[in-house]
Design a protein around this motif. Structure first.
Motif, PDB file in Angstrom:
ATOM      1  N   LEU A  89       0.614  -1.292   0.083  1.00 56.70           N
ATOM      2  CA  LEU A  89      -0.148  -0.079  -0.014  1.00 56.70           C
ATOM      3  C   LEU A  89       0.801   1.039   0.015  1.00 56.70           C
ATOM      4  CD1 LEU A  89      -2.677  -1.084   2.532  1.00 56.70           C
ATOM      5  CD2 LEU A  89      -2.808  -1.303   0.206  1.00 56.70           C
ATOM      6  N   TYR A  90       1.840   1.376   0.967  1.00 57.28           N
ATOM      7  CA  TYR A  90       2.627   2.525   1.171  1.00 57.28           C
ATOM      8  C   TYR A  90       4.159   2.198   1.248  1.00 57.28           C
ATOM      9  CZ  TYR A  90      -1.600   5.082   1.636  1.00 57.28           C
ATOM     10  OH  TYR A  90      -2.983   5.860   1.327  1.00 57.28           O
ATOM     11  N   VAL A  91       5.127   2.737   0.954  1.00 58.95           N
ATOM     12  CA  VAL A  91       6.623   2.856   1.376  1.00 58.95           C
ATOM     13  C   VAL A  91       6.971   3.900   2.040  1.00 58.95           C
ATOM     14  CG1 VAL A  91       8.930   2.543   0.826  1.00 58.95           C
ATOM     15  CG2 VAL A  91       7.143   1.217  -0.634  1.00 58.95           C
ATOM     16  N   LEU A  92       7.053   4.201   3.452  1.00 59.17           N
ATOM     17  CA  LEU A  92       7.252   5.380   4.137  1.00 59.17           C
ATOM     18  C   LEU A  92       8.871   5.518   4.324  1.00 59.17           C
ATOM     19  CD1 LEU A  92       4.529   4.430   6.654  1.00 59.17           C
ATOM     20  CD2 LEU A  92       4.330   5.837   4.261  1.00 59.17           C
ATOM     21  N   THR A  93       9.312   6.590   4.112  1.00 56.72           N
ATOM     22  CA  THR A  93      10.728   6.562   3.921  1.00 56.72           C
ATOM     23  C   THR A  93      11.325   7.954   4.780  1.00 56.72           C
ATOM     24  OG1 THR A  93      10.434   8.134   1.829  1.00 56.72           O
ATOM     25  CG2 THR A  93      11.029   5.776   1.854  1.00 56.72           C
ATOM     26  N   ALA A  94      10.738   8.314   5.714  1.00 54.37           N
ATOM     27  CA  ALA A  94      11.180   9.350   6.657  1.00 54.37           C
ATOM     28  C   ALA A  94      12.403   9.060   7.462  1.00 54.37           C
ATOM     29  CB  ALA A  94      10.117  10.091   7.555  1.00 54.37           C
TER      30      ALA A  94
ATOM     31  N   GLY B 129      -6.139   2.031  15.208  1.00 61.15           N
ATOM     32  CA  GLY B 129      -5.662   1.616  14.026  1.00 61.15           C
ATOM     33  C   GLY B 129      -5.492   2.898  13.067  1.00 61.15           C
ATOM     34  N   LEU B 130      -5.723   3.856  13.539  1.00 61.31           N
ATOM     35  CA  LEU B 130      -5.719   5.251  12.472  1.00 61.31           C
ATOM     36  C   LEU B 130      -4.264   5.843  12.608  1.00 61.31           C
ATOM     37  CD1 LEU B 130      -8.805   7.008  13.520  1.00 61.31           C
ATOM     38  CD2 LEU B 130      -8.564   5.479  11.777  1.00 61.31           C
ATOM     39  N   ARG B 131      -3.232   5.333  13.495  1.00 59.83           N
ATOM     40  CA  ARG B 131      -1.953   5.769  13.508  1.00 59.83           C
ATOM     41  C   ARG B 131      -1.075   4.702  13.815  1.00 59.83           C
ATOM     42  NH1 ARG B 131      -4.027   9.749  12.028  1.00 59.83           N
ATOM     43  NH2 ARG B 131      -4.056  11.851  12.931  1.00 59.83           N
ATOM     44  N   LEU B 132       0.360   4.720  13.309  1.00 62.74           N
ATOM     45  CA  LEU B 132       1.441   3.905  13.298  1.00 62.74           C
ATOM     46  C   LEU B 132       2.314   4.676  13.799  1.00 62.74           C
ATOM     47  CD1 LEU B 132       2.539   0.895  12.777  1.00 62.74           C
ATOM     48  CD2 LEU B 132       3.355   1.915  10.698  1.00 62.74           C
ATOM     49  N   ALA B 133       3.136   4.164  14.922  1.00 64.84           N
ATOM     50  CA  ALA B 133       4.386   4.781  15.541  1.00 64.84           C
ATOM     51  C   ALA B 133       5.470   3.987  15.068  1.00 64.84           C
ATOM     52  CB  ALA B 133       4.393   4.700  17.025  1.00 64.84           C
ATOM     53  N   SER B 134       6.688   4.487  14.802  1.00 60.72           N
ATOM     54  CA  SER B 134       7.872   3.755  14.352  1.00 60.72           C
ATOM     55  C   SER B 134       9.115   4.449  14.888  1.00 60.72           C
ATOM     56  CB  SER B 134       8.140   3.621  12.828  1.00 60.72           C
ATOM     57  OG  SER B 134       8.324   4.937  12.353  1.00 60.72           O
ATOM     58  N   GLY B 135       9.986   3.626  15.101  1.00 59.86           N
ATOM     59  CA  GLY B 135      11.261   4.291  15.754  1.00 59.86           C
ATOM     60  C   GLY B 135      12.539   3.509  14.902  1.00 59.86           C
TER      61      GLY B 135
ATOM     62  N   LYS C  70      -4.666   6.007   6.644  1.00 59.57           N
ATOM     63  CA  LYS C  70      -5.143   6.178   5.735  1.00 59.57           C
ATOM     64  C   LYS C  70      -4.502   7.042   4.323  1.00 59.57           C
ATOM     65  CE  LYS C  70      -9.762   6.133   7.790  1.00 59.57           C
ATOM     66  NZ  LYS C  70     -11.050   6.754   8.030  1.00 59.57           N
ATOM     67  N   SER C  71      -3.656   7.854   4.700  1.00 57.26           N
ATOM     68  CA  SER C  71      -2.918   8.627   3.792  1.00 57.26           C
ATOM     69  C   SER C  71      -1.581   8.280   3.520  1.00 57.26           C
ATOM     70  CB  SER C  71      -2.891  10.163   4.103  1.00 57.26           C
ATOM     71  OG  SER C  71      -2.329  10.565   5.378  1.00 57.26           O
ATOM     72  N   GLY C  72      -0.914   7.251   4.546  1.00 58.93           N
ATOM     73  CA  GLY C  72       0.550   7.363   4.268  1.00 58.93           C
ATOM     74  C   GLY C  72       1.552   8.230   4.604  1.00 58.93           C
ATOM     75  N   THR C  73       1.150   9.614   5.182  1.00 59.09           N
ATOM     76  CA  THR C  73       1.872  10.691   5.610  1.00 59.09           C
ATOM     77  C   THR C  73       2.150  10.767   6.915  1.00 59.09           C
ATOM     78  OG1 THR C  73      -0.199  11.874   5.776  1.00 59.09           O
ATOM     79  CG2 THR C  73       0.576  11.852   3.720  1.00 59.09           C
TER      80      THR C  73
END
Length: 350
Positions: free
Chosen positions: A221-226, A240-246, A265-268
Motif C-alpha cells: 500500500l505504501y512505502v514510508l521513507t522518513a 488503527g488510525l496511527r502507526l508509530a515507528s522508531g 489512511k494517507s500514508g503521511t
C-alpha cells in the motif's frame, strides 16, 4: 520512696534508643517480586535508576522479548540462551521453562485464545509451544534465515514472520503452510505488526523504510521513507488510525526525531515533537491514551518516556535499565508497563 518505676522507665528508654540505632544499619528491603500490591512508583529522581513498581527475578543474560496472553494472566519472556519462560503474572510465579535452548529467541506472540505461543529466533525456525504444558507442539523449519519478529493476526488465521532474507512471510498457523511472501525490502526486516482489525500489516526494515501491506491480497500500500536509519520498532495505535515507528540510531543532522507517527489512511507523517534519541521499542497503552518509548538516554542508561497523546507532552520518564531495552509491553488491561533488557532485568512500571 519507690525507685523501681524510674529504673523501668530508664531501661525502656535505653532499649528504644538501642533498637533505633540498630535500624540505621539494616540493609534496605529487597525488590518486590511477590503479588501485586501498592508498591512505590518509579521516579527518575532516584539516581541512577528509577525504582520499579515491582520486578521479576533477574535473569542470567539478556532478555530479548516479552508477550502477554489476551487475559493478562500469563507473561512469556525469552532469553538470549534460547530459553522461554512462562510466568503467572500477578503472583510472579514461574510456571515453566522451555527445554529447548538450541538457538537465541528474538520474538514471541500469543495466539488469541492464549493456548499457543509462537517464537522465532536465530535458527530461522518458527516454533509453537503448548502454553498449558510448555511442550514444543509444532514448528516451521528454517526458511528465511534469522527470524526477528513473529506475530499472530487478530483473527489468528495468519502468522507473519520477518527475517534476514529481506522478506515478510505469511503462514497458515494450523497447516504451517506458506500463504504468501511479501517482497520489497532491500535489507533485513526487523519488525512486523498487524493493525487492530487485521487488514494491514506493517513491516520495518534495515533499508530505512516502513512498508504497509494489504494482509489479504499481499499488495503493497505504501512505502514510508522518513527515517534515515534502520527501523527497529513498530506499534499500531489501538484505533488503527496511527502507526508509530522508531529507529535504533539517532541522526543528529536530521530534522526528524527518534520516532515518527504516521497516518494510516494517507500514508503521511504526522507532526511529532523532534527528539534526538535512538529508539529500541514502542508500545501504546491499550486505551490509546499514551505511547511508551524506550530509548537510550544520558549517561548510557536506557529510559522509557510516557507521552500523553491528547496533551502531546511528556507525562513520565523512567530511567529503566543499565543496558539496552529489548522490548516493552503493556498488560492487556493497561495497568502495568513491562520492560526487559540486556541487563537481564524484567521490570514493571505502574
Amino acid at each position: 520512696m519507690n525507685y523501681k518505676l524510674p529504673k523501668i522507665l530508664i531501661l525502656s528508654a535505653f532499649a528504644i534508643l538501642l533498637f533505633a540505632s540498630m535500624a540505621c544499619f539494616l540493609p534496605p528491603p529487597p525488590p518486590r517480586t511477590g503479588p501485586i500490591g501498592r508498591p512505590p512508583i518509579g521516579d527518575d529522581a532516584v539516581s541512577p535508576l528509577s525504582v520499579p513498581s515491582r520486578q521479576f527475578p533477574e535473569q542470567h543474560g539478556r532478555v530479548n522479548a516479552v508477550a502477554f496472553d489476551p487475559t493478562g494472566h500469563w507473561m512469556a519472556t525469552a532469553r538470549a540462551d534460547g530459553k522461554i519462560i512462562l510466568w503467572d503474572f500477578v503472583p510472579g510465579h514461574l510456571l515453566w521453562q522451555s527445554e529447548d535452548g538450541s538457538a537465541e529467541v528474538l520474538s514471541l506472540s500469543f495466539r488469541g485464545d492464549g493456548k499457543v505461543l509462537a517464537s522465532g529466533g536465530k535458527d530461522g525456525a518458527i516454533k509453537f509451544w503448548d502454553v498449558a504444558t510448555g511442550h514444543l507442539s509444532n514448528s516451521i523449519p528454517a526458511k528465511q534465515g534469522e527470524i526477528r519478529s513473529v506475530v499472530f493476526s487478530p483473527d489468528d488465521r495468519l502468522l507473519a514472520s520477518a527475517g534476514s532474507d529481506h522478506s515478510v512471510k505469511l503462514w497458515n498457523p494450523e497447516s504451517r503452510e506458506l500463504v504468501r511472501a511479501l517482497n520489497g525490502h532491500t535489507g533485513r526486516v526487523n519488525k512486523v505488526a498487524f493493525s487492530p482489525d487485521g487488514t494491514i500489516l506493517a513491516s520495518a526494515g534495515s533499508d530505512n523504510t516502513l512498508r504497509l501491506w494489504n494482509s489479504a491480497s499481499g499488495d503493497m500500500l505504501y512505502v514510508l521513507t522518513a527515517h534515515s536509519e534502520p527501523v527497529d520498532a513498530l506499534a499500531f495505535r489501538p484505533d488503527g488510525l496511527r502507526l508509530a515507528s522508531g529507529r535504533a540510531a539517532a541522526d543528529p543532522l536530521s530534522h526528524h526525531g527518534g520516532y515518527q507517527m504516521w497516518d494510516i489512511k494517507s500514508g503521511t507523517e504526522v507532526a511529532t515533537e523532534s527528539q534526538k534519541f535512538a529508539v529500541s521499542a514502542l508500545a501504546f497503552r491499550p486505551n490509546g491514551s499514551e505511547l511508551a518509548i524506550a530509548y537510550r538516554c544520558d549517561g548510557g542508561y536506557w529510559c522509557i518516556n510516557l507521552i500523553g497523546l491528547d496533551e502531546g507532552r511528556l507525562l513520565r520518564r523512567y530511567v529503566a535499565h543499565r543496558k539496552g531495552i529489548s522490548a516493552i509491553a503493556f498488560t492487556p488491561d493497561g495497568t502495568w508497563l513491562i520492560s526487559v533488557g540486556h541487563d537481564g532485568a524484567i521490570r514493571c512500571w505502574h
